[in-house]
Design a protein around this motif. Structure first.
Motif, PDB file in Angstrom:
ATOM      1  N   ILE A 100       0.861  -1.176   0.000  1.00 30.94           N
ATOM      2  CA  ILE A 100       0.000   0.000   0.000  1.00 30.94           C
ATOM      3  C   ILE A 100       0.896   1.224   0.000  1.00 30.94           C
ATOM      4  O   ILE A 100       1.786   1.359   0.837  1.00 30.94           O
ATOM      5  CB  ILE A 100      -0.932   0.015   1.218  1.00 30.94           C
ATOM      6  CG1 ILE A 100      -1.851  -1.196   1.147  1.00 30.94           C
ATOM      7  CG2 ILE A 100      -1.719   1.307   1.268  1.00 30.94           C
ATOM      8  CD1 ILE A 100      -2.748  -1.351   2.315  1.00 30.94           C
ATOM      9  N   ARG A 114       1.560   5.079   0.499  1.00 31.02           N
ATOM     10  CA  ARG A 114       1.039   6.232   1.225  1.00 31.02           C
ATOM     11  C   ARG A 114       1.491   7.469   0.484  1.00 31.02           C
ATOM     12  O   ARG A 114       2.681   7.728   0.345  1.00 31.02           O
ATOM     13  CB  ARG A 114       1.585   6.249   2.648  1.00 31.02           C
ATOM     14  CG  ARG A 114       1.061   7.453   3.389  1.00 31.02           C
ATOM     15  CD  ARG A 114       0.582   7.086   4.739  1.00 31.02           C
ATOM     16  NE  ARG A 114      -0.293   8.118   5.197  1.00 31.02           N
ATOM     17  CZ  ARG A 114       0.013   8.960   6.175  1.00 31.02           C
ATOM     18  NH1 ARG A 114       1.120   8.826   6.820  1.00 31.02           N
ATOM     19  NH2 ARG A 114      -0.833   9.895   6.522  1.00 31.02           N
ATOM     20  N   ARG A 119      -7.519   5.431   2.448  1.00 31.38           N
ATOM     21  CA  ARG A 119      -7.489   3.970   2.475  1.00 31.38           C
ATOM     22  C   ARG A 119      -6.158   3.459   3.028  1.00 31.38           C
ATOM     23  O   ARG A 119      -6.128   2.495   3.785  1.00 31.38           O
ATOM     24  CB  ARG A 119      -7.732   3.393   1.102  1.00 31.38           C
ATOM     25  CG  ARG A 119      -9.173   3.525   0.643  1.00 31.38           C
ATOM     26  CD  ARG A 119      -9.367   2.928  -0.720  1.00 31.38           C
ATOM     27  NE  ARG A 119     -10.758   3.051  -1.134  1.00 31.38           N
ATOM     28  CZ  ARG A 119     -11.159   2.891  -2.380  1.00 31.38           C
ATOM     29  NH1 ARG A 119     -10.296   2.603  -3.325  1.00 31.38           N
ATOM     30  NH2 ARG A 119     -12.449   3.015  -2.677  1.00 31.38           N
ATOM     31  N   ALA A 120      -5.073   4.099   2.644  1.00 30.42           N
ATOM     32  CA  ALA A 120      -3.758   3.699   3.130  1.00 30.42           C
ATOM     33  C   ALA A 120      -3.647   3.922   4.631  1.00 30.42           C
ATOM     34  O   ALA A 120      -3.083   3.103   5.358  1.00 30.42           O
ATOM     35  CB  ALA A 120      -2.656   4.472   2.390  1.00 30.42           C
ATOM     36  N   VAL A 157      -6.162   3.936   6.831  1.00 35.83           N
ATOM     37  CA  VAL A 157      -7.001   2.941   7.500  1.00 35.83           C
ATOM     38  C   VAL A 157      -6.289   1.589   7.514  1.00 35.83           C
ATOM     39  O   VAL A 157      -6.272   0.901   8.533  1.00 35.83           O
ATOM     40  CB  VAL A 157      -8.388   2.838   6.803  1.00 35.83           C
ATOM     41  CG1 VAL A 157      -9.157   1.626   7.291  1.00 35.83           C
ATOM     42  CG2 VAL A 157      -9.182   4.110   7.036  1.00 35.83           C
ATOM     43  N   ALA A 158      -5.700   1.216   6.400  1.00 31.70           N
ATOM     44  CA  ALA A 158      -4.989  -0.068   6.323  1.00 31.70           C
ATOM     45  C   ALA A 158      -3.797  -0.090   7.277  1.00 31.70           C
ATOM     46  O   ALA A 158      -3.523  -1.101   7.909  1.00 31.70           O
ATOM     47  CB  ALA A 158      -4.534  -0.325   4.893  1.00 31.70           C
ATOM     48  N   ALA A 159      -3.095   1.034   7.390  1.00 28.25           N
ATOM     49  CA  ALA A 159      -1.947   1.116   8.291  1.00 28.25           C
ATOM     50  C   ALA A 159      -2.389   1.008   9.748  1.00 28.25           C
ATOM     51  O   ALA A 159      -1.699   0.407  10.575  1.00 28.25           O
ATOM     52  CB  ALA A 159      -1.183   2.409   8.059  1.00 28.25           C
ATOM     53  N   LYS A 181      -4.937  -0.659  10.850  1.00 24.94           N
ATOM     54  CA  LYS A 181      -5.390  -2.024  11.114  1.00 24.94           C
ATOM     55  C   LYS A 181      -4.221  -2.970  11.393  1.00 24.94           C
ATOM     56  O   LYS A 181      -4.426  -4.019  11.977  1.00 24.94           O
ATOM     57  CB  LYS A 181      -6.210  -2.553   9.947  1.00 24.94           C
ATOM     58  CG  LYS A 181      -7.567  -1.918   9.847  1.00 24.94           C
ATOM     59  CD  LYS A 181      -8.364  -2.534   8.713  1.00 24.94           C
ATOM     60  CE  LYS A 181      -9.748  -1.914   8.640  1.00 24.94           C
ATOM     61  NZ  LYS A 181     -10.547  -2.501   7.565  1.00 24.94           N
ATOM     62  N   LYS A 182      -3.035  -2.606  10.959  1.00 22.44           N
ATOM     63  CA  LYS A 182      -1.861  -3.477  11.166  1.00 22.44           C
ATOM     64  C   LYS A 182      -1.356  -3.423  12.533  1.00 22.44           C
ATOM     65  O   LYS A 182      -1.383  -3.102  13.473  1.00 22.44           O
ATOM     66  CB  LYS A 182      -0.730  -3.085  10.219  1.00 22.44           C
ATOM     67  CG  LYS A 182      -1.048  -3.464   8.798  1.00 22.44           C
ATOM     68  CD  LYS A 182       0.110  -3.147   7.912  1.00 22.44           C
ATOM     69  CE  LYS A 182      -0.184  -3.588   6.495  1.00 22.44           C
ATOM     70  NZ  LYS A 182       0.895  -3.367   5.610  1.00 22.44           N
TER      71      LYS A 182
END
Length: 128
Positions: free
Chosen positions: A3, A5, A120-121, A123-125, A127-128
């Motif tokens: 992903i 950023r 989106r990036a 949010v994905a970061a 979640k990790k």
């Protein structure tokens, strides 16, 4: 899955003046897109991919002449993947430069698209 950023402030600072100048230099009425020119959605997609690739290259920390060559390679790969030529993209870009209202719509959609990618990036970061 990787992903990317995208630093929107940096991209906006880099591209806002360019697009603003292009829009201000061009004056024309809105017309249908002629054959041999990318439609707005295709143009937004291509510009998004090119800007993301250029952002990647800028983060590599290489000399500007090498960065230019790497950017050209990325751009060629983007065109190949999309099944188009550099000349089609240039012809399309020239068309939209001559039609500032349409270019403004492309620019607005492009900014929205990049903002969505950044969100989106993030949010994905998280979640990790």
């Amino acid at each position: 899955m990787i992903i990317l950023r995208v630093d929107m402030n940096e991209m906006m600072r880099k591209w806002c003046p360019v697009v603003a100048v292009l829009v201000l230099l061009s004056c024309a009425n809105r017309q249908e897109v002629p054959p041999g020119v990318l439609n707005r959605d295709e143009m937004v997609k291509m510009l998004t991919e090119i800007l993301v690739a250029e952002d990647k290259v800028s983060k590599l920390g290489i000399a500007s002449d090498s960065a230019y060559e790497v950017s050209d390679l990325f751009r060629a790969r983007i065109f190949e993947k999309a099944g188009m030529t550099d000349s089609l993209f240039r012809r399309s870009m020239n068309y939209y430069i001559e039609h500032p209202k349409e270019m403004q719509q492309i620019y607005t959609t492009l900014v929205d698209s990049l903002n969505l990618r950044e969100q989106r990036a993030s949010v994905a970061a998280e979640k990790k």
